[in-house]
Design an enzyme around this catalytic site. Structure first.
Site, PDB file in Angstrom:
ATOM      1  N   ASP A  25       0.783  -1.246   0.000  1.00 50.93           N
ATOM      2  CA  ASP A  25       0.000   0.000   0.000  1.00 50.93           C
ATOM      3  C   ASP A  25       0.817   1.300   0.000  1.00 50.93           C
ATOM      4  O   ASP A  25       0.460   2.264   0.705  1.00 50.93           O
ATOM      5  CB  ASP A  25      -0.957   0.013   1.210  1.00 50.93           C
ATOM      6  CG  ASP A  25      -1.918  -1.153   1.212  1.00 50.93           C
ATOM      7  OD1 ASP A  25      -1.896  -1.950   0.262  1.00 50.93           O
ATOM      8  OD2 ASP A  25      -2.695  -1.278   2.177  1.00 50.93           O
ATOM      9  N   GLU A  73      -4.612  -0.821  -1.230  1.00 48.49           N
ATOM     10  CA  GLU A  73      -5.913  -0.905  -0.566  1.00 48.49           C
ATOM     11  C   GLU A  73      -6.871  -0.020  -1.356  1.00 48.49           C
ATOM     12  O   GLU A  73      -6.716   1.214  -1.383  1.00 48.49           O
ATOM     13  CB  GLU A  73      -5.829  -0.423   0.884  1.00 48.49           C
ATOM     14  CG  GLU A  73      -7.175  -0.575   1.602  1.00 48.49           C
ATOM     15  CD  GLU A  73      -7.150  -0.129   3.062  1.00 48.49           C
ATOM     16  OE1 GLU A  73      -6.084   0.226   3.584  1.00 48.49           O
ATOM     17  OE2 GLU A  73      -8.243  -0.136   3.677  1.00 48.49           O
ATOM     18  N   LYS A 130      -6.642  -4.869  -2.934  1.00 48.74           N
ATOM     19  CA  LYS A 130      -7.233  -5.590  -1.806  1.00 48.74           C
ATOM     20  C   LYS A 130      -8.286  -4.727  -1.113  1.00 48.74           C
ATOM     21  O   LYS A 130      -8.030  -3.562  -0.798  1.00 48.74           O
ATOM     22  CB  LYS A 130      -6.146  -6.037  -0.820  1.00 48.74           C
ATOM     23  CG  LYS A 130      -5.327  -4.900  -0.235  1.00 48.74           C
ATOM     24  CD  LYS A 130      -4.220  -5.478   0.633  1.00 48.74           C
ATOM     25  CE  LYS A 130      -3.456  -4.431   1.376  1.00 48.74           C
ATOM     26  NZ  LYS A 130      -4.221  -3.597   2.301  1.00 48.74           N
ATOM     27  N   LYS A 133      -7.675  -5.066   5.000  1.00 51.91           N
ATOM     28  CA  LYS A 133      -6.371  -4.663   5.509  1.00 51.91           C
ATOM     29  C   LYS A 133      -5.337  -5.729   5.152  1.00 51.91           C
ATOM     30  O   LYS A 133      -4.224  -5.416   4.744  1.00 51.91           O
ATOM     31  CB  LYS A 133      -6.430  -4.452   7.028  1.00 51.91           C
ATOM     32  CG  LYS A 133      -7.476  -3.418   7.465  1.00 51.91           C
ATOM     33  CD  LYS A 133      -7.291  -2.079   6.804  1.00 51.91           C
ATOM     34  CE  LYS A 133      -8.294  -1.053   7.316  1.00 51.91           C
ATOM     35  NZ  LYS A 133      -8.357   0.132   6.427  1.00 51.91           N
ATOM     36  N   VAL A 158       3.171   0.339   4.241  1.00 48.89           N
ATOM     37  CA  VAL A 158       2.410   1.073   5.255  1.00 48.89           C
ATOM     38  C   VAL A 158       1.008   0.501   5.392  1.00 48.89           C
ATOM     39  O   VAL A 158       0.495  -0.117   4.458  1.00 48.89           O
ATOM     40  CB  VAL A 158       2.307   2.568   4.875  1.00 48.89           C
ATOM     41  CG1 VAL A 158       3.690   3.169   4.754  1.00 48.89           C
ATOM     42  CG2 VAL A 158       1.537   2.804   3.589  1.00 48.89           C
ATOM     43  N   THR A 159       0.379   0.769   6.529  1.00 45.62           N
ATOM     44  CA  THR A 159       1.007   1.221   7.744  1.00 45.62           C
ATOM     45  C   THR A 159       1.377  -0.009   8.580  1.00 45.62           C
ATOM     46  O   THR A 159       0.715  -1.034   8.505  1.00 45.62           O
ATOM     47  CB  THR A 159       0.077   2.141   8.578  1.00 45.62           C
ATOM     48  OG1 THR A 159      -1.117   1.412   8.926  1.00 45.62           O
ATOM     49  CG2 THR A 159      -0.305   3.394   7.808  1.00 45.62           C
ATOM     50  N   CYS A 163      -2.220  -2.512   7.766  1.00 42.83           N
ATOM     51  CA  CYS A 163      -2.189  -3.447   6.633  1.00 42.83           C
ATOM     52  C   CYS A 163      -0.947  -4.336   6.617  1.00 42.83           C
ATOM     53  O   CYS A 163      -1.011  -5.487   6.188  1.00 42.83           O
ATOM     54  CB  CYS A 163      -2.337  -2.683   5.332  1.00 42.83           C
ATOM     55  SG  CYS A 163      -4.000  -1.994   5.173  1.00 42.83           S
ATOM     56  N   GLN A 203       8.464 -13.760  21.742  1.00 42.42           N
ATOM     57  CA  GLN A 203       8.216 -15.189  21.973  1.00 42.42           C
ATOM     58  C   GLN A 203       8.822 -16.059  20.870  1.00 42.42           C
ATOM     59  O   GLN A 203       8.167 -16.955  20.331  1.00 42.42           O
ATOM     60  CB  GLN A 203       6.715 -15.455  22.077  1.00 42.42           C
ATOM     61  CG  GLN A 203       6.047 -14.655  23.200  1.00 42.42           C
ATOM     62  CD  GLN A 203       4.561 -14.919  23.280  1.00 42.42           C
ATOM     63  OE1 GLN A 203       4.141 -16.002  23.685  1.00 42.42           O
ATOM     64  NE2 GLN A 203       3.769 -13.945  22.872  1.00 42.42           N
TER      65      GLN A 203
HETATM   66  C1  C5J Z   1      -3.123   0.610   5.540  1.00 45.68           C
HETATM   67  C2  C5J Z   1      -4.839   1.876   6.643  1.00 45.68           C
HETATM   68  N1  C5J Z   1      -2.607   0.422   4.334  1.00 45.68           N
HETATM   69  N2  C5J Z   1      -4.040   2.329   7.596  1.00 45.68           N
HETATM   70  N3  C5J Z   1      -4.353   1.160   5.601  1.00 45.68           N
HETATM   71  O1  C5J Z   1      -2.522   0.330   6.551  1.00 45.68           O
HETATM   72  O2  C5J Z   1      -6.016   2.127   6.666  1.00 45.68           O
END
Ligand code: C5J
Length: 226
Positions: A25, A73, A130, A133, A158-159, A163, A203
């Site tokens: 993204d 996205e 997509k 997320k 990102v972020t 996602c 872990q």
């Molecule tokens: C992504 C969002 N790409 N933060 N989307 O993380 O809405």
């Protein structure tokens, strides 16, 4: 077999021939000032700061012969792939499908939904649109990776906590060995990024590994396929 001995929490091993880079993204609406993310009141500086590292990772992956896959996205213009619960989020200021500073927000084909020109996919590189997320939800990604024989995934984009982390968890549950590039992922909230990196590798790599772009580049150096 290649390895990143300095990866956290311990050495990450991968076969370059069975490894893909997924760039999540890196879209104008999230990263550019004047986009959707900024219009929601977010400071886009930490996202813009990762662009050079993402570009280096893409270059190193291409040179080493890894598959490079990009995601976006975004939704169909009629929003038929956007669940009402997702549509209601982000209000009251701007919602998916509204007219935004770079066209309709997160709608396929609008300028804001495009990948940053400096990270543009090379001809032939898959771009997965997509609606969720995670990049596996309602997309052809799983089939594509099966076709490619992929077992290891390097992740960037990102972020970090939305996602990227969702995709990494989806991939981990599907049996992929995943590594997130620490300086090639970003969040509007630096504390969320730090927490995500920590929880991924906690872990004994419960979700996967992390390493810097330089460490990944060193491991990929000289791995190019003949
Ligand atoms: C992504 C969002 N790409 N933060 N989307 O993380 O809405």
């Amino acid at each position: 077999m290649a390895g990143i001995p300095a990866a956290r929490p311990f050495t990450y091993r991968f076969d370059p021939a069975a490894t893909a880079l997924i760039v999540i993204d890196m879209q104008r609406d999230f990263i550019e000032p004047g986009g959707f993310g900024a219009a929601l009141g977010n400071d886009v500086t930490p996202l813009r700061a990762i662009v050079p590292a993402v570009a280096r990772l893409i270059d190193a992956s291409r040179t080493a012969g890894l598959a490079v896959i990009h995601t976006r996205e975004c939704h169909r213009p009629d929003l038929s792939d956007c669940p009402p619960a997702k549509l209601r989020r982000g209000g009251p200021s701007l919602r998916i499908g509204d007219a935004g500073p770079m066209g309709r927000i997160l709608i396929a084909g609008e300028p804001g939904a495009e990948i940053l020109p400096e990270l543009a996919p090379a001809p032939g590189e898959p771009v997965i649109d997509k609606p969720g997320k995670g990049a596996f939800h309602a997309t052809p990604l799983a089939g594509l990776l099966a076709q490619l024989g992929t077992r290891n995934l390097l992740l960037a984009g990102v972020t970090t906590e939305v996602c990227v982390q969702t995709t990494m968890r989806e991939a981990n549950d599907r049996g992929f060995e995943c590594l997130l590039a620490e300086d090639a992922t970003g969040s509007y909230f630096p504390e969320f990024k730090a927490a995500t990196l920590a929880m991924i590798r906690a872990q004994g790599a419960i979700v996967g590994w992390t390493a810097t772009t330089a460490e990944i580049e060193e491991a990929l150096d000289g791995q190019g396929r003949a």
